[in-house]
Design an enzyme around this catalytic site. Structure first.
Site, PDB file in Angstrom:
ATOM      1  CG  ASN A  76      -1.895   1.218   1.520  1.00  0.00           C
ATOM      2  OD1 ASN A  76      -1.779   1.975   0.483  1.00  0.00           O
ATOM      3  ND2 ASN A  76      -2.397   1.442   2.460  1.00  0.00           N
ATOM      4  CD1 TRP A  77       3.467   0.918  -2.619  1.00  0.00           C
ATOM      5  CD2 TRP A  77       3.621   1.912  -4.768  1.00  0.00           C
ATOM      6  NE1 TRP A  77       4.227   0.304  -3.717  1.00  0.00           N
ATOM      7  CE2 TRP A  77       4.223   0.846  -4.817  1.00  0.00           C
ATOM      8  CE3 TRP A  77       3.333   2.738  -5.879  1.00  0.00           C
ATOM      9  CZ2 TRP A  77       4.770   0.541  -6.318  1.00  0.00           C
ATOM     10  CZ3 TRP A  77       3.835   2.358  -7.089  1.00  0.00           C
ATOM     11  CH2 TRP A  77       4.650   1.386  -7.172  1.00  0.00           C
ATOM     12  CE  LYS A  78      -0.125   3.374   4.612  1.00  0.00           C
ATOM     13  NZ  LYS A  78      -0.372   3.499   6.308  1.00  0.00           N
ATOM     14  CG  HIS A  89      -5.982   1.472   4.823  1.00  0.00           C
ATOM     15  ND1 HIS A  89      -5.493   2.481   5.975  1.00  0.00           N
ATOM     16  CD2 HIS A  89      -5.143   0.644   5.046  1.00  0.00           C
ATOM     17  CE1 HIS A  89      -4.307   2.255   6.287  1.00  0.00           C
ATOM     18  NE2 HIS A  89      -3.953   1.021   5.651  1.00  0.00           N
ATOM     19  CD  GLU A  98      -3.519   5.163   6.609  1.00  0.00           C
ATOM     20  OE1 GLU A  98      -3.481   5.381   5.836  1.00  0.00           O
ATOM     21  OE2 GLU A  98      -2.604   4.582   7.542  1.00  0.00           O
ATOM     22  CD  GLU A 102      -3.719  -2.939   7.225  1.00  0.00           C
ATOM     23  OE1 GLU A 102      -2.612  -3.146   6.848  1.00  0.00           O
ATOM     24  OE2 GLU A 102      -4.440  -2.032   7.203  1.00  0.00           O
ATOM     25  N   GLY A 115       1.884   1.854  10.821  1.00  0.00           N
ATOM     26  CA  GLY A 115       2.835   3.032  10.669  1.00  0.00           C
ATOM     27  C   GLY A 115       3.183   3.343  11.908  1.00  0.00           C
ATOM     28  CB  SER A 155       5.105  -2.154  11.894  1.00  0.00           C
ATOM     29  OG  SER A 155       4.340  -0.711  12.226  1.00  0.00           O
ATOM     30  N   GLY A 168       2.684  -1.202   4.565  1.00  0.00           N
ATOM     31  CA  GLY A 168       2.665   0.114   4.179  1.00  0.00           C
ATOM     32  C   GLY A 168       4.075   0.672   3.803  1.00  0.00           C
ATOM     33  N   GLY A 169       4.827   1.157   4.766  1.00  0.00           N
ATOM     34  CA  GLY A 169       5.777   1.880   4.881  1.00  0.00           C
ATOM     35  C   GLY A 169       7.063   0.848   4.223  1.00  0.00           C
TER      36      GLY A 169
HETATM   37  C1  PEP Z   1      -1.153  -0.064   6.078  1.00  0.00           C
HETATM   38  O1  PEP Z   1      -1.061   0.849   5.439  1.00  0.00           O
HETATM   39  O2  PEP Z   1      -1.877  -0.803   5.727  1.00  0.00           O
HETATM   40  C2  PEP Z   1       0.263  -0.628   6.884  1.00  0.00           C
HETATM   41  C3  PEP Z   1      -0.061  -1.738   7.361  1.00  0.00           C
HETATM   42  O3  PEP Z   1       1.015   0.352   7.131  1.00  0.00           O
HETATM   43  P1  PEP Z   1       2.511   0.021   7.698  1.00  0.00           P
HETATM   44  O4  PEP Z   1       3.236  -1.241   7.113  1.00  0.00           O
HETATM   45  O5  PEP Z   1       3.374   1.356   7.619  1.00  0.00           O
HETATM   46  O6  PEP Z   1       2.221  -0.356   9.104  1.00  0.00           O
END
Ligand code: PEP
Length: 254
Positions: free
Chosen positions: A9-11, A95, A97, A167, A173, A213, A234-235
């Site tokens: 997920n590049w957000k 998601h 967010e 999640e 994050g 994470s 994500g990151g």
């Molecule tokens: C996400 O955005 O779904 C996510 C899990 O982010 P991160 O890996 O950065 O925690």
């Protein structure tokens, strides 16, 4: 054993040049990878470019969100038909967010899932509890409500192709990760909920990703858990080396 599914997920990150560069590196790095499914979820504005770059590869491309309506006066929104039209195959729905910052409810999420399926897009439905909900021992209740609201009136045939991403919001994050045991326990709960709501065959055919994470260091233990069928990253998906390392861990766990 199910094929693992690693999704990035590049957000709201990367310039167009960076996004194109990352897609090319993934395309080269994943040339022979048959053992796992891999997908990337760039920003809407880069989707067409990334679909073109990855069109000859096995990497899926999907959107991070979509509108539940078919078309019309919805300024600034993107429909499932538009996503399908440019070559997307997947879409992330619900998601945390989107739930928290944009107040998406389970009922909105349910309509989006239906609209995605109508347009032949495979949804990744995100569920997960906040820190205070875990502290109050409400993880199961929260996840069960998100599943029953998000999947309302969907048949077993419709949910079979669906991916669920567990999640925990406190792990997204933040650098905090659920322990492999904590994650596996909630995954088993999700699988059992799907078994009661549908049937064993449906529950077994669905993939349940862990997200929060995930990085190249913790992926091995997480992906080695029996109920974890992949990761939503994500990151660490913004760096080709970390993402490819996570994919390699999924291959080893297969
Ligand atoms: C996400 O955005 O779904 C996510 C899990 O982010 P991160 O890996 O950065 O925690």
């Amino acid at each position: 054993m199910k094929k693992q599914f690693i999704a990035g997920n590049w957000k709201m990150n990367l310039t167009l040049e960076e996004a194109r560069g990352l897609a090319k590196k993934l395309c080269d790095g994943l040339a022979d990878s048959e053992a796992v499914d891999v997908g990337v979820f760039p920003s809407f504005v880069y989707l067409k470019d990334i679909c073109d770059i990855l069109s000859d590869s096995k990497v899926f491309v999907g959107a991070q969100n979509m509108n539940r309506e078919k078309c019309g006066a919805f300024t600034g929104e993107v429909s499932g038909e538009m996503l399908r039209d440019i070559g997307c195959t997947h879409v992330i729905i619900g998601h945390s967010e989107r739930r928290t910052i944009y107040q998406e409810t389970d009922s909105m999420i349910n309509s989006k899932i239906k609209a995605a399926l109508f347009n032949d897009l495979s949804p990744i439905l995100c569920v997960g509890e906040k820190q205070e909900e875990r502290d109050a021992d409400k993880t199961r209740e929260v996840v069960e409500n998100q599943l029953s609201g998000g999947l309302e009136n969907l048949t077993s045939e419709q949910v079979k192709g669906l991916t669920i991403a567990y999640e925990p919001v406190w792990a997204i994050g933040t650098g905090k990760t659920a322990t492999p045991e904590q994650a596996n326990e909630v995954h088993a709960f999700i699988r059992n909920t799907m078994r009661s709501k549908y049937d064993n065959d449906t529950a077994q055919s669905m993939r349940i990703q862990y997200g929060g994470s995930v990085n190249s260091k913790n992926a091995k233990e997480l992906l080695g858990q029996p109920e974890i069928d992949g990761a939503l990253v994500g990151g660490a998906s913004l760096d080709s080396n970390s993402f490819l390392d996570i994919v390699s861990e999924a291959v080893r766990a297969s």
